[in-house]
Write an enzyme that holds these catalytic residues in place. Structure first.
Site, PDB file in Angstrom:
ATOM      1  N   TYR A  84       9.761   3.759   6.145  1.00  0.00           N
ATOM      2  CA  TYR A  84       8.744   4.141   5.177  1.00  0.00           C
ATOM      3  C   TYR A  84       8.813   5.641   4.935  1.00  0.00           C
ATOM      4  CZ  TYR A  84       6.687  -0.398   6.547  1.00  0.00           C
ATOM      5  OH  TYR A  84       6.468  -1.725   6.839  1.00  0.00           O
ATOM      6  N   SER A 140       0.611  -7.606   3.958  1.00  0.00           N
ATOM      7  CA  SER A 140       0.241  -7.887   2.563  1.00  0.00           C
ATOM      8  C   SER A 140      -0.787  -9.020   2.469  1.00  0.00           C
ATOM      9  CB  SER A 140       1.488  -8.225   1.736  1.00  0.00           C
ATOM     10  OG  SER A 140       2.350  -7.117   1.629  1.00  0.00           O
ATOM     11  N   PRO A 141      -1.863  -8.957   3.260  1.00  0.00           N
ATOM     12  CA  PRO A 141      -2.841 -10.054   3.258  1.00  0.00           C
ATOM     13  C   PRO A 141      -3.681 -10.116   1.982  1.00  0.00           C
ATOM     14  CG  PRO A 141      -3.642  -8.262   4.607  1.00  0.00           C
ATOM     15  CD  PRO A 141      -2.236  -7.908   4.229  1.00  0.00           C
ATOM     16  N   GLY A 193      -2.029  -9.588  -0.954  1.00  0.00           N
ATOM     17  CA  GLY A 193      -1.006  -9.743  -1.981  1.00  0.00           C
ATOM     18  C   GLY A 193      -0.536  -8.457  -2.612  1.00  0.00           C
ATOM     19  N   PHE A 243      -2.730  -7.469  -5.327  1.00  0.00           N
ATOM     20  CA  PHE A 243      -2.947  -8.354  -6.468  1.00  0.00           C
ATOM     21  C   PHE A 243      -4.214  -9.179  -6.306  1.00  0.00           C
ATOM     22  CE2 PHE A 243      -2.191 -11.487  -9.730  1.00  0.00           C
ATOM     23  CZ  PHE A 243      -1.434 -10.813 -10.685  1.00  0.00           C
TER      24      PHE A 243
END
Length: 326
Positions: free
Chosen positions: A55, A202-203, A205, A208
């Site tokens: 990262y 990414s719980p 999304g 999103f």
């Protein structure tokens, strides 16, 4: 804040903090605000911080190290190796060679400014190196006192079994959310059979499953526009799913992000989501999900509202998809 136990007795806050977006991928960062966000997380009882050497590359570990320098004892620190990049950001390869395992760990320890890493993940599986060789080297890190626990990310059940036979796995980290549920087909059951915890990245999304869904990827240096699910026709179709979730969230007097996180938290006491944010505002909203209790009927309603078959687009572009489930 509730605490949960991953494998090998590793206790962490029920919700962690993903730090990736503070340095790369999701728009322009602000290091001072990111440090303040990490401090706020610790103040709220979130002690599980997640980073990786790739990262930035490398800058995220330095940022996290700076943030925890005076509060190391409050932190369960997780980082990863395996996605090899050059300092200019050029991607090299997935690297699981024993020599690289040792070199990557030493470099991470230096950047983080710590003597030991609490949870060290193999970020992606190197299909050119037997998993036993990679994990043999990782076990040597534990024996040397450089690492306390070992984890693996986006691995198949067969690979999990083989790695676990070399050294016990504390956690599998894979993507898991209302619109990404493939791990329910296999890996979750494998983890539970072997006593391995599950860390859900990414719980929400990649943002999103929040009120910001319509505009994600439009900002400077926000590479979400490259993900198939965020593009043109796919985005339009996927926003219909978000609209259904928004109606449910409103009925529960929750934000959409809180609803999505509450669903992940409800999937088992061995599941720990690590939503990422670089702003205190969103951190406080996310942490609020830890107080939400969803009934069985609520959970069923959410599953019906998000049929996996209706989600349009892969999680990543083709090259990255090929590195999953190694």
């Amino acid at each position: 804040m509730e605490f949960r136990e991953l494998g090998q007795g590793l206790r962490v806050s029920a919700m962690g903090l993903g730090c990736m977006g503070m340095s790369e991928f999701y728009g322009v960062g602000d290091d001072d605000e990111s440090v303040a966000t990490i401090h706020a997380a610790l103040d709220l009882g979130v002690n599980f911080l997640d980073t990786a050497d790739m990262y930035g590359p490398f800058s995220n570990e330095r940022l996290v190290g700076r943030a925890i320098a005076q509060r190391r004892d409050e932190v369960v620190l997780a980082t990863k190796f395996g996605n090899e990049r050059q300092p200019d950001g050029t991607y090299v390869r997935v690297n699981g060679t024993p020599a690289y395992v040792h070199a990557a760990c030493d470099a991470s320890l230096q950047r983080l400014g710590v003597d030991v890493i609490d949870l060290y993940y193999q970020h992606r599986v190197d299909r050119t190196v037997p998993i036993e060789e990679t994990w043999g080297a990782m076990a040597e890190l534990v024996a040397a006192g450089k690492v306390r626990h070992l984890g693996i990310s986006e691995a198949s059940s067969a690979t999990i079994e083989r790695a676990h036979a070399v050294h016990p796995i504390a956690a599998l980290q894979s993507e898991y959310s209302l619109w990404t549920r493939e791990v329910e087909n296999d890996q979750l059951a494998t983890c539970r059979r072997l006593g391995i915890g599950f860390v859900a990245y990414s719980p929400i999304g990649r943002g999103f499953l929040t009120s910001q869904a319509a505009t994600l990827g439009e900002g400077e240096r926000d590479n979400r526009s490259n993900f198939p699910r965020f593009q043109a026709a796919a985005r339009e179709q996927n926003l219909r799913i978000v609209a259904r979730l928004e109606a449910i969230a409103e009925r529960h007097s929750l934000s959409l992000a809180q609803l999505a996180l509450a669903w992940v938290l409800a999937q088992g006491s061995d599941v720990v989501p690590i939503p990422g944010t670089k702003r205190r505002r969103w951190l406080k909203e996310n942490v609020g999900a830890s107080d939400v209790v969803l009934s069985e009927s609520d959970l069923e309603e959410l599953r019906v509202a998000v049929p996996v078959a209706e989600v349009i687009g892969d999680r990543y572009h083709a090259a990255s998809m090929a590195s999953l489930n190694g």
